[in-house]
Design a protein around this motif. Structure first.
Motif, short mmCIF file in Angstrom:
data_model
loop_
_atom_site.label_atom_id
_atom_site.label_comp_id
_atom_site.label_asym_id
_atom_site.label_seq_id
_atom_site.Cartn_x
_atom_site.Cartn_y
_atom_site.Cartn_z
N SER A 166 30.87 -42.65 0.99
CA SER A 166 31.11 -41.48 0.15
C SER A 166 32.58 -41.37 -0.24
O SER A 166 33.45 -41.93 0.43
CB SER A 166 30.69 -40.21 0.88
OG SER A 166 29.31 -40.24 1.20
N LEU A 167 32.80 -40.65 -1.32
CA LEU A 167 34.16 -40.38 -1.77
C LEU A 167 34.24 -38.90 -2.13
O LEU A 167 33.66 -38.46 -3.12
CB LEU A 167 34.51 -41.24 -2.98
CG LEU A 167 35.97 -41.13 -3.44
CD1 LEU A 167 36.91 -41.76 -2.40
CD2 LEU A 167 36.17 -41.80 -4.80
N GLN A 168 34.94 -38.15 -1.29
CA GLN A 168 35.18 -36.74 -1.56
C GLN A 168 36.43 -36.64 -2.41
O GLN A 168 37.51 -37.08 -2.01
CB GLN A 168 35.38 -35.97 -0.25
CG GLN A 168 35.70 -34.49 -0.43
CD GLN A 168 34.56 -33.72 -1.04
OE1 GLN A 168 33.40 -33.90 -0.69
NE2 GLN A 168 34.89 -32.83 -1.97
N MET A 169 36.28 -36.07 -3.59
CA MET A 169 37.39 -35.99 -4.54
C MET A 169 37.77 -34.53 -4.74
O MET A 169 36.95 -33.73 -5.23
CB MET A 169 36.99 -36.63 -5.87
CG MET A 169 36.48 -38.05 -5.73
SD MET A 169 36.24 -38.88 -7.31
CE MET A 169 34.96 -37.86 -8.01
N ASN A 170 38.96 -34.18 -4.36
CA ASN A 170 39.46 -32.82 -4.48
C ASN A 170 40.65 -32.76 -5.44
O ASN A 170 41.25 -33.80 -5.75
CB ASN A 170 39.90 -32.30 -3.11
CG ASN A 170 38.79 -32.33 -2.08
OD1 ASN A 170 37.65 -31.97 -2.38
ND2 ASN A 170 39.11 -32.74 -0.87
N ARG B 208 32.17 -43.24 5.63
CA ARG B 208 30.95 -44.02 5.65
C ARG B 208 30.02 -43.51 6.72
O ARG B 208 30.46 -42.98 7.75
CB ARG B 208 31.25 -45.50 5.85
CG ARG B 208 31.86 -45.86 7.18
CD ARG B 208 32.34 -47.32 7.19
NE ARG B 208 31.24 -48.26 6.99
CZ ARG B 208 31.39 -49.49 6.52
NH1 ARG B 208 32.59 -49.94 6.18
NH2 ARG B 208 30.35 -50.28 6.37
N ASP B 209 28.73 -43.70 6.47
CA ASP B 209 27.69 -43.36 7.44
C ASP B 209 26.84 -44.61 7.61
O ASP B 209 25.98 -44.91 6.78
CB ASP B 209 26.85 -42.19 6.92
CG ASP B 209 25.83 -41.72 7.93
OD1 ASP B 209 25.46 -42.50 8.84
OD2 ASP B 209 25.36 -40.59 7.80
N ASN B 210 27.10 -45.34 8.68
CA ASN B 210 26.40 -46.61 8.88
C ASN B 210 24.91 -46.42 9.14
O ASN B 210 24.11 -47.31 8.86
CB ASN B 210 27.04 -47.39 10.02
CG ASN B 210 28.43 -47.90 9.66
OD1 ASN B 210 28.75 -48.07 8.49
ND2 ASN B 210 29.26 -48.13 10.67
N ALA B 211 24.54 -45.28 9.67
CA ALA B 211 23.12 -45.02 9.92
C ALA B 211 22.34 -44.86 8.62
O ALA B 211 21.13 -45.14 8.57
CB ALA B 211 22.96 -43.78 10.78
N LYS B 212 23.04 -44.43 7.58
CA LYS B 212 22.39 -44.21 6.29
C LYS B 212 22.79 -45.24 5.24
O LYS B 212 22.41 -45.12 4.07
CB LYS B 212 22.73 -42.80 5.77
CG LYS B 212 22.20 -41.68 6.65
CD LYS B 212 22.53 -40.32 6.07
CE LYS B 212 21.98 -39.21 6.94
NZ LYS B 212 22.29 -37.86 6.39
#
Length: 113
Positions: free
Chosen positions: A79-83, A71-75
C-alpha cells in the motif's frame, strides 16, 4: 502468471489524502521487494517508494514525509498512503515487483489545486 492489480486512485483536492493498494498474485510475495512508481503526462516514469522483504523503506525526496509505503504479506498487498497531496503528484501510479517489473495497468491520481 504474475499479476499486479493497483487500486485506490481518484480525484482529490490539494492537501487531501489517498491510499493506493496493489495486490499481487502468482509470486512469492513475502520474499520480494515491492515499490511504487508514477508517470505524469509527458514525463518518464519515476520512482516513488519501495519496501524490501524485511521492511526497509526508501522514498523519493519529493514524497518524503508525506507518503508511507507498507506491506501485508498475509494479503500479498503493498500500500501507499499519500498525505498532503500536491498537484504535482498527479500521475498514473504503478506497482512494481523487484525483478518482475510492472505487471499492472496502474491507477490514476489527480490532485486539483
Amino acid at each position: 502468471q504474475v499479476k499486479l492489480v493497483e487500486s485506490g486512485g481518484g480525484l482529490v483536492q490539494a492537501g487531501g489524502s489517498l491510499r493506493l493498494s496493489c495486490e499481487a498474485s502468482e509470486i512469492r510475495f513475502s520474499s520480494i521487494a515491492m515499490g511504487w512508481y508514477r508517470q505524469a503526462p509527458g514525463k518518464q516514469r519515476e520512482f516513488v517508494a519501495s519496501i524490501t522483504s524485511i521492511g526497509s523503506l526508501n522514498y523519493a525526496d519529493s514524497v518524503k514525509g508525506r507518503f508511507i509505503i507498507s506491506r501485508d504479506n498475509a494479503k500479498n498487498t503493498v500500500s501507499l498512503q499519500m498525505n498532503s497531496l500536491k498537484p504535482e503528484d498527479t500521475a498514473v501510479y504503478y506497482c512494481n515487483a523487484a525483478g518482475l517489473g510492472f505487471r499492472g495497468q496502474g491507477t490514476q491520481v489527480i490532485v486539483s489545486s
